[in-house]
Design a protein around this motif. Structure first.
Motif, short mmCIF file in Angstrom:
data_model
loop_
_atom_site.label_atom_id
_atom_site.label_comp_id
_atom_site.label_asym_id
_atom_site.label_seq_id
_atom_site.Cartn_x
_atom_site.Cartn_y
_atom_site.Cartn_z
N ALA A 444 -10.62 -21.47 -13.96
CA ALA A 444 -9.71 -22.34 -14.05
C ALA A 444 -8.47 -22.53 -13.06
O ALA A 444 -7.83 -21.28 -12.82
CB ALA A 444 -9.34 -22.48 -15.56
N GLN A 445 -8.26 -23.62 -12.46
CA GLN A 445 -6.85 -23.86 -11.71
C GLN A 445 -5.71 -24.21 -12.52
O GLN A 445 -4.84 -23.90 -12.20
CB GLN A 445 -7.48 -24.86 -10.50
CG GLN A 445 -8.74 -24.53 -9.63
CD GLN A 445 -8.96 -25.76 -8.71
OE1 GLN A 445 -8.67 -26.79 -9.09
NE2 GLN A 445 -9.74 -25.20 -7.75
N SER A 446 -6.26 -24.95 -13.67
CA SER A 446 -5.19 -25.51 -14.53
C SER A 446 -5.67 -25.05 -16.27
O SER A 446 -6.87 -24.97 -16.36
CB SER A 446 -4.72 -26.89 -14.33
OG SER A 446 -4.50 -27.16 -13.18
N VAL A 447 -4.56 -25.10 -17.11
CA VAL A 447 -4.99 -24.73 -18.39
C VAL A 447 -4.15 -25.70 -19.27
O VAL A 447 -3.04 -25.77 -19.00
CB VAL A 447 -4.64 -23.39 -18.94
CG1 VAL A 447 -4.89 -23.02 -20.18
CG2 VAL A 447 -5.12 -22.35 -17.83
N LEU A 448 -4.74 -26.45 -20.15
CA LEU A 448 -4.24 -27.19 -21.23
C LEU A 448 -4.58 -26.28 -22.41
O LEU A 448 -5.28 -26.05 -23.05
CB LEU A 448 -5.02 -28.49 -21.53
CG LEU A 448 -4.49 -29.29 -22.63
CD1 LEU A 448 -3.17 -29.55 -22.58
CD2 LEU A 448 -5.36 -30.63 -22.83
N LEU A 449 -3.38 -25.88 -22.97
CA LEU A 449 -3.22 -24.98 -24.36
C LEU A 449 -2.76 -25.92 -25.38
O LEU A 449 -1.64 -26.71 -25.63
CB LEU A 449 -2.22 -24.24 -24.00
CG LEU A 449 -2.42 -22.93 -23.17
CD1 LEU A 449 -1.20 -22.22 -23.16
CD2 LEU A 449 -3.67 -22.18 -23.67
N ALA A 450 -3.73 -26.52 -26.19
CA ALA A 450 -3.45 -27.29 -27.45
C ALA A 450 -2.98 -26.28 -28.61
O ALA A 450 -3.87 -25.79 -29.12
CB ALA A 450 -4.66 -28.16 -27.79
N GLY A 451 -1.92 -26.05 -28.67
CA GLY A 451 -1.58 -24.76 -29.62
C GLY A 451 -1.42 -23.68 -28.87
O GLY A 451 -2.11 -23.11 -27.87
N VAL A 452 -0.41 -22.58 -29.09
CA VAL A 452 -0.32 -21.50 -28.28
C VAL A 452 -0.39 -20.26 -29.21
O VAL A 452 0.41 -19.11 -28.93
CB VAL A 452 1.45 -21.35 -27.82
CG1 VAL A 452 1.38 -22.64 -26.97
CG2 VAL A 452 2.29 -21.59 -28.92
#
Length: 603
Positions: A444-452
């Motif tokens: 992955a080049q980018s990450v979307l974290l829905a909740g950490v």
């Protein structure tokens, strides 16, 4: 009744100590009667409220049921039903201290004594222990019964310290309530009260005030029958009798907080809650525990936007009358180390600017979408929609809290409240599910974290995120992970928004907002919709309900059973009595300082 034995799971069996299902018989309203007050003067005895007249046919005995009369009102209940439960079906409340539907019968407080027609003359029987008999006539308001109640109250208060002004139970104490209703006399004791241990540590979380104890033995029975750790006992005799830990034993249990809930007075107190708040200032909101995958039904007690405690809410299909201590302490996450402002880098920015930057960083390239099963079903559906149509993802990675040790009662090894819901949401959008361990293998080049919430060490995962080009995080709490994110959007907890959790059994349970969110905090569905709008999606929702109504249609048929989102959480007014929730000006008690008072304008 028989002693309760702990089932392997609350949904498998109803405790034998619980009353059987009760069928309310049609009733007639008896004429007003006259009884003596504890002080000797006469008072009218009004008929029970909400008792509708019955037709002559409805008064006929019902086959297979026990037919009797309580204060002149006909009642039909299943065989074995105790008088105290039968009385409730016709609006008659019999006072009690030691009785609890989830525990064995002790009948030692003698507060629920009533007159019955099939007992020897002049003999009273305990309503909690005596079952209803065919043709029986029960009287709960005679002068003899009222004198018994007054005498029990006087006896219990004889050596009680009456330190209500500093007692945590003030405002929800049965001694206070029953004194006003059944005694209301000054003490006749003309000698010093018997002094006992005022602050005895039973464990790291429970304190016992032996002077306040009325020896109902609820705590003793709970630890032996439900927690199955019989470490408490009654020692001594007469006024010197006390509750204490058995010699050589320690009160170590994940369910010991329940003894505070079931204590009818202020003898057992929680060190976590002790001297922190007055119960009459708190508002109780029906909620769902997020400590594990079971989803115990709870009351969240709060004041001015700050939660103070969880209490179990009765639901025989999920958690009966109890909850574990791990879940009980999880309310701290609702207000500690919260993210309140939208951030880009390490600086606070306007929410609209943070959303615009987030959309830019997620536009194009290979984006890994990571969804926490601590999010609600509505949040998960909105994030899946963004992942599928806005980002073009074909799979999502499931994060969440790491597994811990569970037990065979309530606590599950999975410490996430909505893993099943996240799996259903992914299935609804045709997205593949990848485990947390696979995230490190992605390119992955980018990450979307829905909740950490992550199962690995936060610092370790933060270091991995440092290699990603862009990281956008929807975060409720400030952690090492959020510090590694390029954009942080403040995420609402289940105490600040409404939604649904799906527990490990596939049971969908709705929760309600307890208090309004502060700062820039919004639900996950809101942030997903805002980012999607920046990416050109037409979907934009105004509430969690809109998300559920529109996107739950994608869920597999029957995935949520007969769940109806529009119904309030079940059993909200059963079990533990909720606290006062309103004020004379119309604002809920816990919101008084958060919601401005509307001043009427002149015409």
């Amino acid at each position: 009744m028989t002693d309760e034995k702990k089932p392997t799971a609350p949904s498998e069996a109803v405790p034998a100590g619980s009353a059987p299902a009760i069928q309310q018989a049609p009733t007639t309203t008896p004429p007003a009667d006259t009884a003596a007050r504890p002080g000797g003067e006469a008072k009218p005895v009004a008929p029970p409220p909400n008792v509708a007249p019955a037709s002559p046919a409805a008064q006929q005995p019902k086959p297979g049921m026990v037919n009797a009369f309580i204060d002149g009102i006909p009642v039909s209940v299943p065989p074995g039903t105790p008088i105290i439960e039968a009385a409730k079906t016709v609006g008659v409340d019999i006072p009690f201290y030691c009785y609890h539907k989830g525990l064995s019968i002790a009948a030692n407080c003698r507060m629920c004594m009533v007159e019955v027609s099939n007992a020897p003359p002049g003999k009273l029987v305990p309503a909690c222990q005596a079952p209803v008999a065919e043709g029986q006539k029960v009287t709960t308001n005679s002068p003899r019964v009222q004198e018994q109640q007054r005498a029990v109250q006087e006896f219990l208060l004889l050596h009680h310290p009456v330190d209500c002004s500093i007692c945590d139970q003030a405002g929800e104490c049965k001694l206070q309530d029953y004194f006003m209703e059944y005694d209301f006399r000054p003490s006749r004791l003309d000698m010093p009260k018997w002094m006992k241990n005022k602050r005895k540590d039973l464990s790291e979380s429970i304190t016992l005030d032996q002077e306040r104890c009325i020896m109902c033995t609820r705590c003793v029975r709970f630890m032996a029958e439900v927690a199955q750790e019989p470490v408490l006992g009654a020692f001594g005799r007469g006024t010197r009798e006390v509750i204490d830990v058995f010699p050589g034993k320690q009160m170590i249990s994940n369910y010991q907080g329940n003894v505070v809930d079931i204590c009818p007075v202020g003898a057992l107190t929680s060190k976590d809650y002790r001297f922190r708040a007055r119960s009459y200032f708190l508002t109780a909101t029906p909620s769902v525990c997020t400590g594990c995958a079971r989803g115990c039904n709870t009351f969240l007690d709060h004041f001015q936007g700050v939660p103070y405690r969880y209490r179990p809410r009765e639901n025989m299909d999920v958690n009966q009358y109890w909850m574990c201590d791990i879940g009980r302490g999880s309310y701290h996450e609702l207000y500690e180390n919260r993210v309140a402002k939208a951030r880009v880098g390490q600086g606070d920015v306007a929410p609209a600017e943070a959303v615009r930057v987030a959309a830019e960083k997620l536009k194009g390239g290979n984006v890994a979408v990571v969804v926490s099963p601590v999010l609600s079903l509505e949040d998960a559906l909105a994030v899946m929609l963004l992942a599928k149509e806005g980002i073009g993802a074909k799979e999502i990675f499931v994060s969440g809290r790491k597994d811990e040790t569970g037990d065979d009662f309530l606590l599950k090894a999975d410490r996430n409240p909505n893993r099943k819901g996240v799996e259903l949401a992914a299935q609804a959008f045709g997205l593949g599910l990848r485990s947390w361990n696979d995230l490190g293998k992605s390119k992955a080049q980018s990450v979307l974290l829905a909740g950490v919430d992550v199962p690995s060490e936060g610092e370790q995962f933060a270091a991995w995120l440092g290699n990603a080009g862009s990281v956008v995080a929807l975060a409720a709490n400030d952690t090492a992970v959020t510090k590694a994110a390029h954009v942080v959007l403040p995420l609402a907890t289940h105490a600040e928004t409404e939604g649904t959790f799906v527990n490990f059994e596939g049971r969908a349970q709705r929760f309600l907002p307890a208090y309004p969110a502060r700062g820039d905090v919004q639900g996950g569905w809101f942030w997903a919709g805002a980012i999607g709008a920046e990416l050109g999606l037409a979907y934009r929702y105004a509430s969690a309900r809109e998300v559920f109504v529109e996107q739950s249609r994608r869920l597999p048929a029957g995935a949520l059973g007969d769940f109806d989102w529009n119904k309030v959480p079940r059993n909200t007014l059963r079990g533990v009595t909720p606290l006062t929730g309103g004020t004379v000006d119309g604002r809920p008690a816990g919101w008084r300082q958060l919601v401005p008072l509307k001043t009427p304008t002149s015409a």
